[in-house]
Scaffold this active site. Structure first.
Site, mmCIF file in Angstrom:
data_model
loop_
_atom_site.group_PDB
_atom_site.id
_atom_site.type_symbol
_atom_site.label_atom_id
_atom_site.label_comp_id
_atom_site.label_asym_id
_atom_site.label_seq_id
_atom_site.Cartn_x
_atom_site.Cartn_y
_atom_site.Cartn_z
ATOM 1 N N HIS A 79 95.001 30.700 53.184
ATOM 2 C CA HIS A 79 93.913 31.165 53.904
ATOM 3 C C HIS A 79 93.897 30.514 55.269
ATOM 4 C CE1 HIS A 79 89.983 32.171 55.086
ATOM 5 N NE2 HIS A 79 89.782 30.986 55.424
ATOM 6 N N ASP A 89 89.648 37.264 52.482
ATOM 7 C CA ASP A 89 90.618 38.171 53.035
ATOM 8 C C ASP A 89 91.084 39.292 52.340
ATOM 9 O OD1 ASP A 89 90.905 35.837 54.943
ATOM 10 O OD2 ASP A 89 91.758 34.640 53.197
ATOM 11 N N GLY A 113 74.356 24.477 54.300
ATOM 12 C CA GLY A 113 75.053 25.097 55.617
ATOM 13 C C GLY A 113 74.899 26.655 55.536
ATOM 14 N N THR A 168 86.024 26.826 48.781
ATOM 15 C CA THR A 168 85.705 27.638 49.840
ATOM 16 C C THR A 168 85.983 26.813 51.312
ATOM 17 O OG1 THR A 168 84.498 29.113 48.756
ATOM 18 C CG2 THR A 168 84.013 29.121 51.211
HETATM 19 P P1 NAX Z 1 78.330 24.962 57.865
HETATM 20 O O1 NAX Z 1 78.823 24.092 58.914
HETATM 21 O O2 NAX Z 1 77.281 25.769 58.180
HETATM 22 O O3 NAX Z 1 77.909 24.159 56.549
HETATM 23 C C1 NAX Z 1 78.651 23.341 55.989
HETATM 24 C C2 NAX Z 1 77.785 22.140 55.256
HETATM 25 O O4 NAX Z 1 78.776 21.119 54.575
HETATM 26 C C3 NAX Z 1 76.824 21.447 56.365
HETATM 27 O O5 NAX Z 1 75.558 21.519 55.826
HETATM 28 C C4 NAX Z 1 77.358 19.900 55.968
HETATM 29 O O6 NAX Z 1 76.380 18.872 56.200
HETATM 30 C C5 NAX Z 1 77.978 20.000 54.675
HETATM 31 N N1 NAX Z 1 78.993 18.790 54.225
HETATM 32 C C6 NAX Z 1 79.838 18.263 55.163
HETATM 33 N N2 NAX Z 1 80.389 17.257 54.700
HETATM 34 C C7 NAX Z 1 79.858 17.245 53.285
HETATM 35 C C8 NAX Z 1 80.100 16.336 52.091
HETATM 36 N N3 NAX Z 1 80.990 15.420 52.129
HETATM 37 N N4 NAX Z 1 79.269 16.732 50.993
HETATM 38 C C9 NAX Z 1 78.480 17.704 50.877
HETATM 39 N N5 NAX Z 1 78.416 18.557 52.117
HETATM 40 C C10 NAX Z 1 78.819 18.271 53.320
HETATM 41 O O7 NAX Z 1 79.574 25.817 57.444
HETATM 42 P P2 NAX Z 1 79.778 27.031 56.771
HETATM 43 O O8 NAX Z 1 79.621 27.966 57.697
HETATM 44 O O9 NAX Z 1 78.701 27.251 55.613
HETATM 45 O O10 NAX Z 1 81.151 27.144 56.102
HETATM 46 C C11 NAX Z 1 81.427 26.148 55.323
HETATM 47 C C12 NAX Z 1 82.915 26.097 55.054
HETATM 48 O O11 NAX Z 1 83.575 27.263 54.567
HETATM 49 C C13 NAX Z 1 83.679 25.436 56.519
HETATM 50 O O12 NAX Z 1 84.800 24.742 56.119
HETATM 51 C C14 NAX Z 1 84.325 27.042 56.800
HETATM 52 O O13 NAX Z 1 85.772 26.825 57.345
HETATM 53 C C15 NAX Z 1 84.565 27.641 55.304
HETATM 54 N N6 NAX Z 1 84.914 28.963 55.395
HETATM 55 C C16 NAX Z 1 85.926 29.580 54.611
HETATM 56 C C17 NAX Z 1 86.237 30.794 54.216
HETATM 57 C C18 NAX Z 1 87.348 31.176 53.243
HETATM 58 O O14 NAX Z 1 87.498 32.399 53.262
HETATM 59 N N7 NAX Z 1 87.821 30.376 52.321
HETATM 60 C C19 NAX Z 1 85.436 31.793 54.998
HETATM 61 C C20 NAX Z 1 84.403 31.448 55.727
HETATM 62 C C21 NAX Z 1 84.013 29.908 56.123
HETATM 63 O O15 NAX Z 1 84.626 29.713 57.649
#
Ligand code: NAX
Length: 327
Positions: A187, A159, A14, A129
């Site tokens: 969050h 944050d 991702g 995360t």
């Molecule tokens: P992306 O959609 O670019 O990447 C997520 C990846 O996870 C994808 O490649 C997908 O294939 C993979 N995935 C899905 N299900 C899976 C599983 N069962 N096992 C392994 N991999 C799996 O998202 P990205 O922008 O990289 O964000 C990742 C996560 O971080 C999201 O849930 C997003 O909401 C969260 N965030 C959290 C933040 C925080 O401060 N806690 C801030 C940034 C971000 O929004």
């Protein structure tokens, strides 16, 4: 030289993964002395893209990177993991209700919790995360009964960092001068970035900014920053989220800077009236893989109401995943 550490990263193909993996391999997480083995988890359809990222990791010739393995079976990927960064999650698709989102992520985090329980190193630390981060962490933790609950934490460091940067900018100070800022709760948009104990170059922040700025500008801007970035970039925060994940995990493993604290969502022991067992953000200090909640802070009426509102949202999420049989 130091023994290599095995670090597992989920969602490695991702957006966040694309920044995070290179930072870890460069030594930004564990320091410039500690070699690292990467174990990367993705869903099967994303493995070809992940192979491309692995080729790029090789092409960087990082001196600290021992080896990289990828896969889609969490039990195999988490085998022997000493640090697991759970980044991958199901994003909210159009028309998806909150309950659907919790259920889709529930399936991921119950499976990963069990796999960590069975396969990870005895001493593993788990950092979540992927959103909804606090509740995903709760699901993983509750499905890993043999791993102490204190080994799980969820990210509110982005944050926290946003709040530090905004206060520094407002007061014309350097981010290095901002200390003792706290993020409480979930969050999510209900999070409470708290300036009551913060200092800027030793001066109380509350003497440098108005209450009106705090309520009308600071709190909503920090809480809505993710949406603002999505709007501007056409994609959600990625490099900053990866950087915050590095900051969180590095402070956890190596200790936070002395004379300050940081913010992390950790399992509540009832401190500050947050119900026991919820994974809620607190001001914490860290050392050697362990954290402790900063005690004895005076909580104003203003802060109390905001902490309570965010904690109430976490309780609703916990009730929903209990209802779904996920914990
Ligand atoms: P992306 O959609 O670019 O990447 C997520 C990846 O996870 C994808 O490649 C997908 O294939 C993979 N995935 C899905 N299900 C899976 C599983 N069962 N096992 C392994 N991999 C799996 O998202 P990205 O922008 O990289 O964000 C990742 C996560 O971080 C999201 O849930 C997003 O909401 C969260 N965030 C959290 C933040 C925080 O401060 N806690 C801030 C940034 C971000 O929004």
């Amino acid at each position: 030289s130091l023994n290599p550490m095995t670090v597992a990263v989920t969602g490695a193909a991702g957006q966040i993964g694309y920044s995070l993996l290179f930072r870890i391999a460069n030594g930004d997480l564990l320091g410039r002395e500690r070699p690292v083995r990467l174990r990367l988890l993705e869903i099967p359809s994303a493995l070809p893209a992940l192979e491309g990222t692995v080729m790029e990791l090789q092409d960087c010739a990082f001196p600290l990177l021992r080896d990289v393995e990828i896969g889609s079976d969490p039990r195999e990927v988490f085998d022997g993991a000493q640090l697991a960064l759970l980044v991958g999650a199901r994003p909210r698709a159009k028309g998806m209700e909150r309950g659907d989102l919790l259920e889709a992520n529930g399936a991921i985090f119950t499976e990963q919790g069990r796999a960590l329980n069975d396969a990870a190193h005895d001493d593993v630390r788990v950092v979540v995360t992927g959103n909804p981060a606090n509740t995903n962490a709760l699901i993983a933790q509750r499905n890993a009964p043999d791993i102490p609950a204190s080994r799980f934490s969820a990210l509110t460091r982005l944050d926290h960092n946003r709040a530090v940067a905004m206060l520094a900018e407002k007061t014309g100070a350097s981010v290095n001068d901002v200390k003792h800022l706290s993020v409480w709760g979930n969050h999510s948009a209900t999070q409470y970035p708290d300036l009551d104990h913060a200092r800027v170059a030793g001066q109380p922040a509350t003497e440098l900014v108005s209450r009106e700025w705090v309520t009308e500008t600071f709190i909503p801007t920090v809480a809505q920053r993710g949406a603002a970035i999505l709007q501007a970039r056409g994609a959600s925060s990625a490099a900053s989220a990866a950087s915050a994940t590095i900051d969180h995990a590095r402070d956890l493993m190596l200790g936070n800077p002395r004379g300050d604290w940081t913010s992390m969502a950790v399992v509540s022991d009832g401190s500050y009236g947050v119900p026991e067992g919820l994974i809620s953000s607190f001001p914490v200090t860290t050392s050697g893989g362990d954290w402790s909640i900063v005690q004895g802070l005076e909580i104003s009426e203003f802060s109390r109401a905001r902490i309570d509102a965010s904690v109430a949202e976490l309780e609703t999420e916990r009730a929903a995943v209990t209802e779904l049989g996920l914990i």
